[in-house]
Motif scaffolding. Structure first.
Motif, mmCIF file in Angstrom:
data_model
loop_
_atom_site.group_PDB
_atom_site.id
_atom_site.type_symbol
_atom_site.label_atom_id
_atom_site.label_comp_id
_atom_site.label_asym_id
_atom_site.label_seq_id
_atom_site.Cartn_x
_atom_site.Cartn_y
_atom_site.Cartn_z
ATOM 1 N N HIS A 169 0.885 -1.163 0.054
ATOM 2 C CA HIS A 169 -0.035 -0.093 0.069
ATOM 3 C C HIS A 169 0.882 1.260 0.086
ATOM 4 C CE1 HIS A 169 -3.932 -1.488 0.449
ATOM 5 N NE2 HIS A 169 -3.375 -2.564 1.034
ATOM 6 N N PHE A 171 1.166 5.800 -0.683
ATOM 7 C CA PHE A 171 0.590 6.763 -0.809
ATOM 8 C C PHE A 171 1.608 7.988 -1.232
ATOM 9 C CE2 PHE A 171 -3.528 6.073 1.630
ATOM 10 C CZ PHE A 171 -4.368 6.574 0.920
ATOM 11 N N LEU A 183 4.697 9.309 0.649
ATOM 12 C CA LEU A 183 4.785 9.293 2.231
ATOM 13 C C LEU A 183 5.117 7.909 2.677
ATOM 14 C CD1 LEU A 183 1.358 10.599 2.926
ATOM 15 C CD2 LEU A 183 3.210 11.868 2.837
ATOM 16 N N LYS A 185 6.235 6.773 5.452
ATOM 17 C CA LYS A 185 5.695 6.216 6.631
ATOM 18 C C LYS A 185 4.345 5.583 6.434
ATOM 19 C CE LYS A 185 4.042 8.362 10.967
ATOM 20 N NZ LYS A 185 3.988 9.543 11.520
ATOM 21 N N TYR A 186 3.645 6.096 5.761
ATOM 22 C CA TYR A 186 2.371 5.350 5.188
ATOM 23 C C TYR A 186 2.409 4.065 4.070
ATOM 24 C CZ TYR A 186 0.358 8.801 8.527
ATOM 25 O OH TYR A 186 -0.116 9.354 9.738
ATOM 26 N N THR A 187 3.698 3.889 3.683
ATOM 27 C CA THR A 187 3.861 3.127 2.543
ATOM 28 C C THR A 187 4.182 1.804 3.234
ATOM 29 O OG1 THR A 187 4.052 4.844 0.940
ATOM 30 C CG2 THR A 187 4.997 2.704 0.166
ATOM 31 N N THR A 188 3.362 0.639 2.929
ATOM 32 C CA THR A 188 3.640 -0.445 3.789
ATOM 33 C C THR A 188 3.716 -1.940 2.895
ATOM 34 O OG1 THR A 188 1.225 -0.668 4.237
ATOM 35 C CG2 THR A 188 2.550 0.463 5.859
ATOM 36 N N PRO A 193 5.722 -0.772 7.451
ATOM 37 C CA PRO A 193 6.464 0.553 6.813
ATOM 38 C C PRO A 193 7.518 0.235 6.040
ATOM 39 C CG PRO A 193 5.893 1.058 9.216
ATOM 40 C CD PRO A 193 5.667 -0.357 9.145
ATOM 41 N N ILE A 283 -4.501 12.962 7.256
ATOM 42 C CA ILE A 283 -3.716 12.057 8.132
ATOM 43 C C ILE A 283 -2.488 12.871 8.534
ATOM 44 C CG2 ILE A 283 -4.419 9.770 6.957
ATOM 45 C CD1 ILE A 283 -2.168 10.238 5.125
#
Ligand code: APR
Length: 313
Positions: A169, A171, A183, A185-188, A193, A283
């Motif tokens: 995922h 962003f 991002l 931090k929000y990429t997992t 992460p 967010i």
């Protein structure tokens, strides 16, 4: 119950591929419009002749005018010139602003209640033009950029780590330019992460490649820009709206006091459903990232100011 109608303006590389994706996904009947005589009709016929082989069951037509687009649920605007090697998206401003203005004027005469998804570049400024010309509320005017930029980021992470794109995922926010804001931090990957899965210099390298993802393709193609991935991204947004999926996707939207931004079109996480942009999600961003988002939005604002020197809107 009647089938949904999606019109695609511009039947070039992105437009025709979007029509193909929409048909394959059986999202509704598709109308392609282009100024080149007979070309959209030819591509539409070709797509209809593909249907028996592939098995989709929708109508696809082509036209040089807007009558057939009447009552569209969604209109995807892809008309305009693409980049050539060495060009930035901003170099397309003068030509494409005029085209997007003219197209929007025609579209809204026939489909006053439609939802507009703009794909033409420079993306954020073109969404601004469509918004000004249509007078539609922000819920019904958006741009396709973040889905594509996030898909590029996901593809690069998948190649780097050798894991399925399905598990990733990502962003990417901000304007659709070199200063877009992936991002990390929000990429997992499966919820973890990427900052915990690769060293910082590799994360940075993939971010840089994502920012230059469009240019990388332009350099390879030499005669135009990417279209498979942009088309698939636009079709995914259509699906989220037509199926009322309430999907959270990064889209170019008019910020109204979100992230400290107001009155500027920029990529933000939105909830897409039958109402179009149903919500803009806020967010938490680290200070540095928030600054990057503001810098990117500032750049979009400058471009939008330039639009007013070029056309009356
Ligand atoms: N009305 C309708 N169609 C138009 C108009 C107009 N006023 N002006 C141009 N077009 C059509 C062209 O005739 C052409 O068929 O838009 C189409 C654009 O297709 P391509 O040249 O193949 O460009 P494409 O790769 O599809 O990119 C289109 O999307 O991703 C962005 O940066 C890209 O701005 C570009 C747009």
């Amino acid at each position: 119950m009647s089938r949904a109608k999606i019109s695609v303006i511009g039947a070039g590389h992105v437009g025709a591929t979007t029509a193909l994706r929409l048909a394959e996904m059986e999202l509704g009947d598709v109308v392609m419009v282009d100024i080149v005589e007979d070309m959209p009709q030819g591509k539409a016929l070709d797509l209809m002749e593909m249907a028996p082989v592939v098995g989709y069951d929708v109508s696809i037509t082509g036209a040089n005018g807007y009558d057939d687009t009447a009552g569209s649920d969604i209109v995807v605007i892809t008309s305009g010139i693409p980049r050539k090697p060495g060009m930035s998206r901003d170099d397309l401003l003068a030509t494409n602003a005029k085209i997007v203005k003219q197209v929007t004027e025609e579209v809204i005469k026939k489909s006053p209640d439609t939802i507009l998804i703009v794909v033409s570049n420079p993306l954020d400024a073109m969404v601004y033009v469509a918004h000004r010309v249509s007078g539609f509320p922000r819920e019904r005017v958006m741009g396709m950029a973040g889905v594509l930029d996030s898909a590029r980021f996901r593809a690069f992470i998948s190649m780097e780590l050798g894991v399925s794109v399905d598990n990733i995922h990502a962003f990417v926010l901000g304007g659709h330019g070199d200063d877009m804001v992936p991002l990390a931090k929000y990429t997992t990957v499966a919820g973890v992460p990427i900052t915990e899965l690769m060293p910082p210099e590799r994360v940075e390298a993939l971010i840089t490649r994502t920012r230059q993802g469009g240019a990388e393709i332009v350099k390879l193609l030499k005669t135009g820009s990417a279209y498979y991935s942009p088309a698939a991204s636009a079709a995914q947004m259509c699906e989220a709206i037509l199926k009322d999926q309430k999907k959270i996707l990064p889209c170019c939207v008019l910020a109204q006091d979100e992230y400290g931004l107001d009155g500027v079109f920029v990529g933000l996480p939105v909830k897409l459903g039958s109402g179009g942009v149903e919500e803009v999600f806020e967010i938490e961003l680290e200070d540095g990232v928030r600054d990057e988002l503001h810098t990117s939005a500032g750049h979009v604002k400058e471009l939008c100011d330039k639009v007013h020197e070029l056309i009356e809107i």
